[in-house]
Design an enzyme around this catalytic site. Structure first.
Site, short mmCIF file in Angstrom:
data_model
loop_
_atom_site.label_atom_id
_atom_site.label_comp_id
_atom_site.label_asym_id
_atom_site.label_seq_id
_atom_site.Cartn_x
_atom_site.Cartn_y
_atom_site.Cartn_z
N GLU A 8 0.86 -1.20 0.00
CA GLU A 8 0.00 0.00 0.00
C GLU A 8 0.89 1.23 0.00
OE1 GLU A 8 -3.18 0.49 3.09
OE2 GLU A 8 -2.78 2.63 2.79
N HIS A 10 1.97 4.77 -1.82
CA HIS A 10 1.29 5.75 -2.66
C HIS A 10 2.23 6.63 -3.47
CE1 HIS A 10 -2.28 4.43 -0.69
NE2 HIS A 10 -1.85 4.81 0.49
N HIS A 155 -9.46 1.23 0.22
CA HIS A 155 -8.60 2.17 0.94
C HIS A 155 -9.45 3.33 1.46
CE1 HIS A 155 -5.69 5.52 1.25
NE2 HIS A 155 -4.83 4.58 1.57
N ASP A 281 2.25 2.01 3.87
CA ASP A 281 1.43 3.22 3.69
C ASP A 281 2.36 4.42 3.53
OD1 ASP A 281 -0.75 4.85 3.28
OD2 ASP A 281 -1.68 4.49 5.23
#
Ligand code: MN
Length: 321
Positions: A8, A10, A155, A281
């Site tokens: 995950e 970004h 998400h 994250d």
């Protein structure tokens, strides 16, 4: 050395950053990293011992476009994402960003991204204009995911305004993340997940796979109580939904932003080590904090291998060695 895959992680496309409402107010640390597709990203992966990332667009991705232009814009966004992955194919893969405003087109875009661009599935964010994605109009996307045998990652997104006003606004000025990562995200996404179970979608699509971040957004801790309330207290003439069975079969969870031994232990006891995948994250969390934590956990060697890379390789069909 056993590899670590983080799923995950970004980035932000240069195409739409001006449309993202919190872009200007993002801390410099975050903005710089979301924009930096290669240099800082790879350096911080190397420093933390992360071998491979699955890239996903920052919230809300293609969900920001107008319904009329969303399909075209999403295709542009995903083409750019594929070109980023192509620079370091031995370090990156990607989740597509879908134009959920036009669900049939979103299903087509998912197919294009998986079949033509080699993406591993898609990431959806929060709600769309006050609607959860369990509504039947969005099912074509999930049907396509099942056919393609790729997961959909649910998400968080900024909670619906009605919810923010009623639940969070009193304290949001002083506690900036109360509405989001501090509390609101988990409440919204656990609700989204429970609603998906109740919707009956898994009866229609028995091979559908869903991923939740943040060690399941609190649900592993609440499986027993939710199962009791939803399953045990159903009247016998109604459609029978076994919350525990459906949730534990169809959902995978990741460690993104939740580096807690006790939460991990609870998740392992409820869902098993086949259903847990490592994630950071990034850049909202630090790669080293995540890898230092996972390496120090008391996981058995088998469970460690599964959580850090084997589960991701299997679920996402990665060729990564
Ligand atoms: Mn995230």
């Amino acid at each position: 050395m056993s590899p670590i895959i983080a799923i995950e992680e970004h980035y932000i496309t240069h195409e739409i950053k001006s449309l993202i409402d919190n872009y200007a107010s993002m801390p410099d640390h975050t903005r710089v990293r979301l924009n930096d597709h290669f240099d800082i990203r790879i350096r911080e992966m190397d420093e933390a011992g992360i071998d491979f990332q699955i890239l996903s667009h920052n919230h809300p991705g293609a969900q920001i476009f107008s319904p009329e232009t969303s399909a075209k814009q999403a295709a542009k966004l995903n083409d750019e994402l594929a070109s980023i992955v192509a620079v370091y194919p031995n370090r990156f893969a990607a989740f597509a960003s879908l134009p959920m405003q036009a669900p049939e087109k979103a299903a087509t875009e998912l197919e294009r991204c998986v079949t033509d661009k080699g993406m591993c599935g898609a990431m959806l964010h929060g709600m769309l204009n006050g609607e959860f994605f369990d509504l039947p109009k969005f099912w074509p996307v999930f049907a396509k995911a099942e056919i393609l045998d790729v997961p959909i990652y649910l998400h968080p997104g900024v909670p619906d305004k009605r919810v923010s006003d009623a639940y969070y606004q009193d304290y949001s000025k002083e506690f900036k993340l109360f509405n989001t990562a501090g509390w609101g995200f988990g409440i919204e996404m656990s609700t989204a997940a429970v609603r998906l179970v109740l919707s009956g979608i898994f009866e229609k699509h028995p091979n559908l796979k869903i991923i939740l971040g943040h060690l399941g957004e609190g649900l592993p801790f609440l499986i027993d109580r939710t199962h009791e309330g939803i399953t045990t207290r159903q009247s016998p003439d109604k459609r029978q939904v076994s919350f525990r069975d459906i949730f534990c079969k169809h959902f995978y969870i990741t460690t993104s932003g939740n580096f807690s031994d006790s939460a991990l232990l609870c998740s392992l006891m409820e869902m098993g080590s086949d259903k847990i995948l490592f994630a950071v994250d990034w850049p909202y969390n630090n790669n080293k904090d995540a890898t230092n934590w996972i390496k120090k956990t008391k996981l058995s060697p088998d469970d460690y291998q599964k959580i850090t890379h084997l589960n991701a390789k299997k679920l996402l069909k990665l060729n990564f060695k």
